[in-house]
Design a protein around this motif. Structure first.
Motif, PDB file in Angstrom:
ATOM      1  N   ARG A 166     -11.988  73.929  -0.672  1.00 17.44           N
ATOM      2  CA  ARG A 166     -10.615  74.342  -0.354  1.00 17.44           C
ATOM      3  C   ARG A 166      -9.768  73.137   0.037  1.00 17.44           C
ATOM      4  NH1 ARG A 166     -11.240  78.772   4.092  1.00 17.44           N
ATOM      5  NH2 ARG A 166      -9.001  78.379   4.362  1.00 17.44           N
ATOM      6  N   LYS A 175      -1.218  67.646  -0.647  1.00 17.47           N
ATOM      7  CA  LYS A 175      -0.872  68.332   0.600  1.00 17.47           C
ATOM      8  C   LYS A 175      -1.850  67.970   1.711  1.00 17.47           C
ATOM      9  CE  LYS A 175       1.096  72.288  -1.860  1.00 17.47           C
ATOM     10  NZ  LYS A 175       0.958  73.733  -2.146  1.00 17.47           N
ATOM     11  N   THR A 178      -3.892  70.635   6.876  1.00 19.52           N
ATOM     12  CA  THR A 178      -3.351  71.762   7.633  1.00 19.52           C
ATOM     13  C   THR A 178      -2.944  72.912   6.715  1.00 19.52           C
ATOM     14  OG1 THR A 178      -1.240  70.570   7.643  1.00 19.52           O
ATOM     15  CG2 THR A 178      -2.547  70.469   9.648  1.00 19.52           C
ATOM     16  N   GLU A 179      -2.670  72.587   5.424  1.00 18.66           N
ATOM     17  CA  GLU A 179      -2.255  73.635   4.483  1.00 18.66           C
ATOM     18  C   GLU A 179      -3.408  74.417   3.903  1.00 18.66           C
ATOM     19  OE1 GLU A 179       1.122  73.949   2.256  1.00 18.66           O
ATOM     20  OE2 GLU A 179       1.666  71.850   2.455  1.00 18.66           O
ATOM     21  N   ASN A 181      -5.191  76.120   5.767  1.00 21.02           N
ATOM     22  CA  ASN A 181      -5.205  77.281   6.674  1.00 21.02           C
ATOM     23  C   ASN A 181      -6.619  77.639   7.143  1.00 21.02           C
ATOM     24  OD1 ASN A 181      -2.372  77.686   6.513  1.00 21.02           O
ATOM     25  ND2 ASN A 181      -2.656  78.683   4.519  1.00 21.02           N
ATOM     26  N   ASN A 183      -9.582  78.468   9.692  1.00 29.52           N
ATOM     27  CA  ASN A 183      -9.652  79.099  11.010  1.00 29.52           C
ATOM     28  C   ASN A 183     -10.454  78.199  11.960  1.00 29.52           C
ATOM     29  OD1 ASN A 183     -12.472  79.627  10.630  1.00 29.52           O
ATOM     30  ND2 ASN A 183     -11.982  81.550   9.582  1.00 29.52           N
ATOM     31  N   LYS A 187     -12.838  74.946  11.067  1.00 32.13           N
ATOM     32  CA  LYS A 187     -12.516  73.605  11.576  1.00 32.13           C
ATOM     33  C   LYS A 187     -13.690  73.017  12.339  1.00 32.13           C
ATOM     34  CE  LYS A 187      -7.516  74.351  12.001  1.00 32.13           C
ATOM     35  NZ  LYS A 187      -6.408  74.589  12.970  1.00 32.13           N
ATOM     36  N   ASP A 222       6.507  73.814   8.161  1.00 34.22           N
ATOM     37  CA  ASP A 222       5.404  72.898   8.418  1.00 34.22           C
ATOM     38  C   ASP A 222       5.479  71.673   7.532  1.00 34.22           C
ATOM     39  OD1 ASP A 222       3.867  74.059  10.434  1.00 34.22           O
ATOM     40  OD2 ASP A 222       3.143  75.575   9.026  1.00 34.22           O
ATOM     41  N   CYS A 224       4.274  69.293   4.874  1.00 32.12           N
ATOM     42  CA  CYS A 224       3.447  69.716   3.745  1.00 32.12           C
ATOM     43  C   CYS A 224       3.435  68.716   2.605  1.00 32.12           C
ATOM     44  CB  CYS A 224       3.862  71.098   3.274  1.00 32.12           C
ATOM     45  SG  CYS A 224       5.613  71.232   2.892  1.00 32.12           S
TER      46      CYS A 224
END
Length: 345
Positions: A166, A175, A178-179, A181, A183, A187, A222, A224
């Motif tokens: 991902r 990007k 942080t993009e 996403n 959880n 992380k 945000d 990006c």
């Protein structure tokens, strides 16, 4: 102690900012286990509550909460490939907890810009792209290193690979991590990679009251997209304007940095000292007590808690108690910003 790395292109005002900030430095002897060198400054967090509590208690010493700022040499395009000692500087950034990204908006022909023009969005894009490329390399290597575990159908390796893929997808689109996403659990699984683009980032707009300034749009979105130097548009809550020459905006910068790291403050106060203690937001009383000593976690019995303003308004601890403002809290109590606490062990 948590630290913030000051990063940006050369000649955007990083060192000017750092030097001005470190004029505010506090004596290091109150903060054990800190190795201080010329590129590190311990800066107090401005907090008017501390002085009021100290005056209330007639304390001999007043010790503020602090943040560590680290001056990191200027990055350039190609840093992720080693340009301008880039690998060393990128590694320095990996070692800090958050990033203060200095962006030059002032026009001054006597101070050379590496791109020969003042374009804040372009500058943001250059730096963030280098962070993305560096993280791309780290994640790519990690995918290769878990290949054996994947062949064995190792459950943890399979889960980690899904996360890494991902991340690779968002990196390939230019990007930030942080993009993706992720959880909190995801992380945590990749925490050891210490990704640059997962670190909290504050955009510091270096303005000048003595010069013309170039506008930079900061919509409420945000940070990006960075591919092709298109620039990143940070969200407004992560932006602060400063003028290092006139030393304007510093208190806001320090306070925002503190917030960026997810920190809050509680106090202890008495004749000997009044002190601000730094904790992560959401800490329970025993965890908060660890800021003082591990015994306050391991041998915790209870905590006597009063909100700082309630204590001052009452005029004394005795009066605050009589008004029911001093509470006895147990180990599950979530400490609030502004609590004045006495731990019982």
């Amino acid at each position: 102690m948590l630290s913030i790395g000051i990063v940006g292109l050369p000649n955007v005002g990083k060192s000017t900012l750092f030097n001005a900030l470190t004029k505010k430095s506090v004596p290091a002897e109150n903060y054990p286990f800190c190795t201080i060198d010329p590129s590190v400054g311990i800066v107090p967090v401005p907090d008017e509550r501390l002085g009021k509590l100290s005056e209330f208690s007639k304390s001999e010493k007043t010790i503020p909460a602090v943040i560590e700022f680290v001056d990191i040499a200027g990055l350039v395009a190609g840093a992720s490939k080693g340009e301008g000692l880039g690998n060393k500087f990128l590694q320095n950034i990996r070692e800090v907890d958050a990033i203060a990204h200095v962006v030059r908006t002032f026009v001054d022909n006597s101070i050379i810009h590496v791109a020969d023009k003042i374009d804040p969005s372009q500058d943001v894009g250059v730096i963030n792209l280098e962070l993305v490329l560096s993280d791309f390399e780290v994640v790519s290597k990690r995918i290769g290193s878990i290949a054996k575990e994947l062949k064995k159908k190792d459950k943890d390796a399979v889960a980690e690979e899904a996360i890494l893929k991902r991340l690779m997808k968002v990196f390939e689109e230019g990007k930030m991590a942080t993009e993706a996403n992720l959880n909190d659990d995801e992380k945590f699984k990749i925490k050891s990679l210490n990704l640059l683009t997962l670190k909290p980032m504050l955009y510091v707009l270096n303005t000048s009251e003595a010069s013309e300034n170039v506008e930079i749009e900061i919509p409420g979105m945000d940070a990006c997209h960075v591919r092709g130097g298109e620039g990143t548009q940070p969200k407004a809550s992560n932006v602060v304007k400063i003028d290092p020459v006139f030393e304007h905006g510093f208190d806001n910068l320090i306070t925002k940095s503190y917030e960026l790291l997810g920190l809050e403050t509680y106090f202890t106060t008495g004749l000997d000292e009044t002190r601000a203690w730094t904790i992560k937001i959401g800490s329970t009383a025993p965890v908060a007590g660890m800021a003082i000593h591990t015994d306050f976690r391991d041998k915790f019995i209870r905590a006597e808690v009063v909100y700082w303003k309630d204590l001052l308004d009452a005029g004394s601890y005795a009066e605050a108690r009589s008004k029911g403002k001093v509470r006895t809290e147990g180990k599950d109590y979530i400490v609030k910003d502004g609590d004045v606490i006495e731990f019982k062990i």
